[in-house]
Design a protein around this motif. Structure first.
Motif, PDB file in Angstrom:
ATOM      1  N   MET A 188      61.435  92.656 -18.557  1.00  0.00           N
ATOM      2  CA  MET A 188      60.814  92.155 -19.765  1.00  0.00           C
ATOM      3  C   MET A 188      59.732  93.109 -20.266  1.00  0.00           C
ATOM      4  SD  MET A 188      60.914  89.593 -21.819  1.00  0.00           S
ATOM      5  CE  MET A 188      59.976  88.625 -22.917  1.00  0.00           C
ATOM      6  N   ILE A 189      58.905  93.616 -19.380  1.00  0.00           N
ATOM      7  CA  ILE A 189      57.841  94.534 -19.774  1.00  0.00           C
ATOM      8  C   ILE A 189      58.427  95.805 -20.379  1.00  0.00           C
ATOM      9  CG2 ILE A 189      55.967  95.977 -18.914  1.00  0.00           C
ATOM     10  CD1 ILE A 189      55.358  93.739 -16.912  1.00  0.00           C
ATOM     11  N   GLU A 190      59.531  96.263 -19.841  1.00  0.00           N
ATOM     12  CA  GLU A 190      60.169  97.463 -20.380  1.00  0.00           C
ATOM     13  C   GLU A 190      60.628  97.234 -21.819  1.00  0.00           C
ATOM     14  OE1 GLU A 190      63.231  98.720 -17.726  1.00  0.00           O
ATOM     15  OE2 GLU A 190      61.865  98.838 -16.033  1.00  0.00           O
ATOM     16  N   ARG A 191      61.122  96.048 -22.122  1.00  0.00           N
ATOM     17  CA  ARG A 191      61.558  95.742 -23.492  1.00  0.00           C
ATOM     18  C   ARG A 191      60.382  95.755 -24.461  1.00  0.00           C
ATOM     19  NH1 ARG A 191      65.262  90.534 -23.556  1.00  0.00           N
ATOM     20  NH2 ARG A 191      65.923  91.269 -25.587  1.00  0.00           N
ATOM     21  N   ILE A 192      59.275  95.188 -24.046  1.00  0.00           N
ATOM     22  CA  ILE A 192      58.095  95.146 -24.909  1.00  0.00           C
ATOM     23  C   ILE A 192      57.570  96.556 -25.154  1.00  0.00           C
ATOM     24  CG2 ILE A 192      55.687  94.407 -25.046  1.00  0.00           C
ATOM     25  CD1 ILE A 192      56.553  91.869 -23.547  1.00  0.00           C
ATOM     26  N   ASN A 193      57.474  97.340 -24.110  1.00  0.00           N
ATOM     27  CA  ASN A 193      56.946  98.693 -24.244  1.00  0.00           C
ATOM     28  C   ASN A 193      57.843  99.581 -25.094  1.00  0.00           C
ATOM     29  OD1 ASN A 193      54.705  98.101 -22.756  1.00  0.00           O
ATOM     30  ND2 ASN A 193      55.577  98.817 -20.834  1.00  0.00           N
ATOM     31  N   SER A 194      59.127  99.296 -25.168  1.00  0.00           N
ATOM     32  CA  SER A 194      60.025 100.156 -25.931  1.00  0.00           C
ATOM     33  C   SER A 194      59.827 100.018 -27.441  1.00  0.00           C
ATOM     34  CB  SER A 194      61.478  99.868 -25.571  1.00  0.00           C
ATOM     35  OG  SER A 194      61.854  98.595 -26.044  1.00  0.00           O
ATOM     36  N   TRP A 195      59.341  98.878 -27.934  1.00  0.00           N
ATOM     37  CA  TRP A 195      59.154  98.722 -29.372  1.00  0.00           C
ATOM     38  C   TRP A 195      57.745  99.068 -29.828  1.00  0.00           C
ATOM     39  CZ3 TRP A 195      55.494  95.435 -31.252  1.00  0.00           C
ATOM     40  CH2 TRP A 195      55.060  94.399 -30.426  1.00  0.00           C
ATOM     41  N   GLN A 196      56.797  99.136 -28.907  1.00  0.00           N
ATOM     42  CA  GLN A 196      55.419  99.409 -29.297  1.00  0.00           C
ATOM     43  C   GLN A 196      55.227 100.760 -29.989  1.00  0.00           C
ATOM     44  OE1 GLN A 196      53.297  98.644 -25.676  1.00  0.00           O
ATOM     45  NE2 GLN A 196      52.759  96.571 -26.316  1.00  0.00           N
ATOM     46  N   PRO A 197      55.800 101.850 -29.489  1.00  0.00           N
ATOM     47  CA  PRO A 197      55.628 103.121 -30.201  1.00  0.00           C
ATOM     48  C   PRO A 197      56.254 103.083 -31.604  1.00  0.00           C
ATOM     49  CG  PRO A 197      56.387 103.520 -27.977  1.00  0.00           C
ATOM     50  CD  PRO A 197      56.459 102.041 -28.207  1.00  0.00           C
ATOM     51  N   LYS A 198      57.365 102.391 -31.759  1.00  0.00           N
ATOM     52  CA  LYS A 198      58.009 102.286 -33.063  1.00  0.00           C
ATOM     53  C   LYS A 198      57.122 101.511 -34.026  1.00  0.00           C
ATOM     54  CE  LYS A 198      62.546 102.429 -31.003  1.00  0.00           C
ATOM     55  NZ  LYS A 198      63.705 101.651 -30.621  1.00  0.00           N
ATOM     56  N   PHE A 199      56.536 100.428 -33.556  1.00  0.00           N
ATOM     57  CA  PHE A 199      55.654  99.628 -34.401  1.00  0.00           C
ATOM     58  C   PHE A 199      54.421 100.425 -34.783  1.00  0.00           C
ATOM     59  CE2 PHE A 199      52.016  96.809 -34.943  1.00  0.00           C
ATOM     60  CZ  PHE A 199      52.463  96.075 -36.035  1.00  0.00           C
ATOM     61  N   PHE A 200      53.851 101.142 -33.832  1.00  0.00           N
ATOM     62  CA  PHE A 200      52.669 101.954 -34.108  1.00  0.00           C
ATOM     63  C   PHE A 200      52.987 103.019 -35.150  1.00  0.00           C
ATOM     64  CE2 PHE A 200      50.056 105.710 -33.255  1.00  0.00           C
ATOM     65  CZ  PHE A 200      48.805 105.176 -33.484  1.00  0.00           C
ATOM     66  N   THR A 201      54.122 103.671 -35.020  1.00  0.00           N
ATOM     67  CA  THR A 201      54.531 104.694 -35.983  1.00  0.00           C
ATOM     68  C   THR A 201      54.704 104.091 -37.364  1.00  0.00           C
ATOM     69  OG1 THR A 201      55.649 105.910 -34.221  1.00  0.00           O
ATOM     70  CG2 THR A 201      56.276 106.441 -36.485  1.00  0.00           C
ATOM     71  N   PHE A 202      55.381 102.946 -37.452  1.00  0.00           N
ATOM     72  CA  PHE A 202      55.561 102.271 -38.730  1.00  0.00           C
ATOM     73  C   PHE A 202      54.214 101.916 -39.345  1.00  0.00           C
ATOM     74  CE2 PHE A 202      55.793  98.335 -41.146  1.00  0.00           C
ATOM     75  CZ  PHE A 202      56.656  98.735 -42.164  1.00  0.00           C
ATOM     76  N   HIS A 203      53.321 101.393 -38.535  1.00  0.00           N
ATOM     77  CA  HIS A 203      52.002 100.990 -39.022  1.00  0.00           C
ATOM     78  C   HIS A 203      51.250 102.195 -39.597  1.00  0.00           C
ATOM     79  CE1 HIS A 203      48.185  98.855 -39.239  1.00  0.00           C
ATOM     80  NE2 HIS A 203      47.642  99.908 -38.663  1.00  0.00           N
ATOM     81  N   VAL A 204      51.235 103.292 -38.890  1.00  0.00           N
ATOM     82  CA  VAL A 204      50.525 104.482 -39.356  1.00  0.00           C
ATOM     83  C   VAL A 204      51.140 104.986 -40.658  1.00  0.00           C
ATOM     84  CG1 VAL A 204      50.035 106.909 -38.842  1.00  0.00           C
ATOM     85  CG2 VAL A 204      49.685 105.163 -37.091  1.00  0.00           C
ATOM     86  N   LEU A 205      52.460 105.005 -40.732  1.00  0.00           N
ATOM     87  CA  LEU A 205      53.125 105.449 -41.953  1.00  0.00           C
ATOM     88  C   LEU A 205      52.824 104.521 -43.126  1.00  0.00           C
ATOM     89  CD1 LEU A 205      56.612 106.581 -40.648  1.00  0.00           C
ATOM     90  CD2 LEU A 205      54.893 108.007 -41.767  1.00  0.00           C
ATOM     91  N   ALA A 206      53.020 103.227 -42.927  1.00  0.00           N
ATOM     92  CA  ALA A 206      52.894 102.262 -44.018  1.00  0.00           C
ATOM     93  C   ALA A 206      51.451 102.050 -44.457  1.00  0.00           C
ATOM     94  CB  ALA A 206      53.512 100.927 -43.610  1.00  0.00           C
ATOM     95  N   MET A 207      50.535 101.991 -43.536  1.00  0.00           N
ATOM     96  CA  MET A 207      49.163 101.633 -43.872  1.00  0.00           C
ATOM     97  C   MET A 207      48.270 102.837 -44.196  1.00  0.00           C
ATOM     98  SD  MET A 207      49.401  98.446 -43.862  1.00  0.00           S
ATOM     99  CE  MET A 207      47.706  98.024 -44.159  1.00  0.00           C
ATOM    100  N   HIS A 208      48.692 104.018 -43.777  1.00  0.00           N
ATOM    101  CA  HIS A 208      47.814 105.167 -43.968  1.00  0.00           C
ATOM    102  C   HIS A 208      48.488 106.317 -44.710  1.00  0.00           C
ATOM    103  CE1 HIS A 208      44.854 103.201 -41.469  1.00  0.00           C
ATOM    104  NE2 HIS A 208      45.808 102.975 -40.590  1.00  0.00           N
ATOM    105  N   LEU A 209      49.533 106.886 -44.139  1.00  0.00           N
ATOM    106  CA  LEU A 209      50.113 108.102 -44.697  1.00  0.00           C
ATOM    107  C   LEU A 209      50.865 107.889 -46.005  1.00  0.00           C
ATOM    108  CD1 LEU A 209      51.363 109.797 -41.402  1.00  0.00           C
ATOM    109  CD2 LEU A 209      49.206 110.123 -42.614  1.00  0.00           C
ATOM    110  N   LEU A 210      51.488 106.731 -46.193  1.00  0.00           N
ATOM    111  CA  LEU A 210      52.238 106.464 -47.415  1.00  0.00           C
ATOM    112  C   LEU A 210      51.558 105.449 -48.324  1.00  0.00           C
ATOM    113  CD1 LEU A 210      55.841 106.411 -45.899  1.00  0.00           C
ATOM    114  CD2 LEU A 210      54.656 108.303 -47.017  1.00  0.00           C
ATOM    115  N   ASN A 211      50.356 105.081 -48.000  1.00  0.00           N
ATOM    116  CA  ASN A 211      49.582 104.135 -48.807  1.00  0.00           C
ATOM    117  C   ASN A 211      48.763 104.919 -49.822  1.00  0.00           C
ATOM    118  OD1 ASN A 211      47.873 102.247 -49.880  1.00  0.00           O
ATOM    119  ND2 ASN A 211      47.127 101.480 -47.925  1.00  0.00           N
TER     120      ASN A 211
END
Length: 71
Positions: free
Chosen positions: A1-24
């Motif tokens: 279960m922990i492995e599943r959670i950790n696998s999406w965290q970098p993707k979410f962080f990347t999306f957040h940085v792109l959407a909220m900062h670099l492309l805003n």
């Protein structure tokens, strides 16, 4: 279960940085060239979500006055 959670965290962080900062367009870290940015919010004087011909003409008049002041 922990492995599943950790696998999406970098993707979410990347999306957040792109959407909220670099492309805003309103972010200080925006990477979109200024000439490509959408300035409709600045033109929309009555904030109704529609930029009218009158609002465009008002913006052009402001630019004309600024050019005359600099000349």
């Amino acid at each position: 279960m922990i492995e599943r959670i950790n696998s999406w965290q970098p993707k979410f962080f990347t999306f957040h940085v792109l959407a909220m900062h670099l492309l805003n367009e309103e972010s200080a870290y925006c990477i979109i060239p200024r000439q490509w940015r959408n300035f409709e919010k600045l033109l929309d004087e009555d904030e109704d979500g529609v930029v009218t011909e009158k609002e465009i003409e008002n913006a052009k008049e402001v630019l004309r006055k600024a050019r005359m002041k600099d000349a």
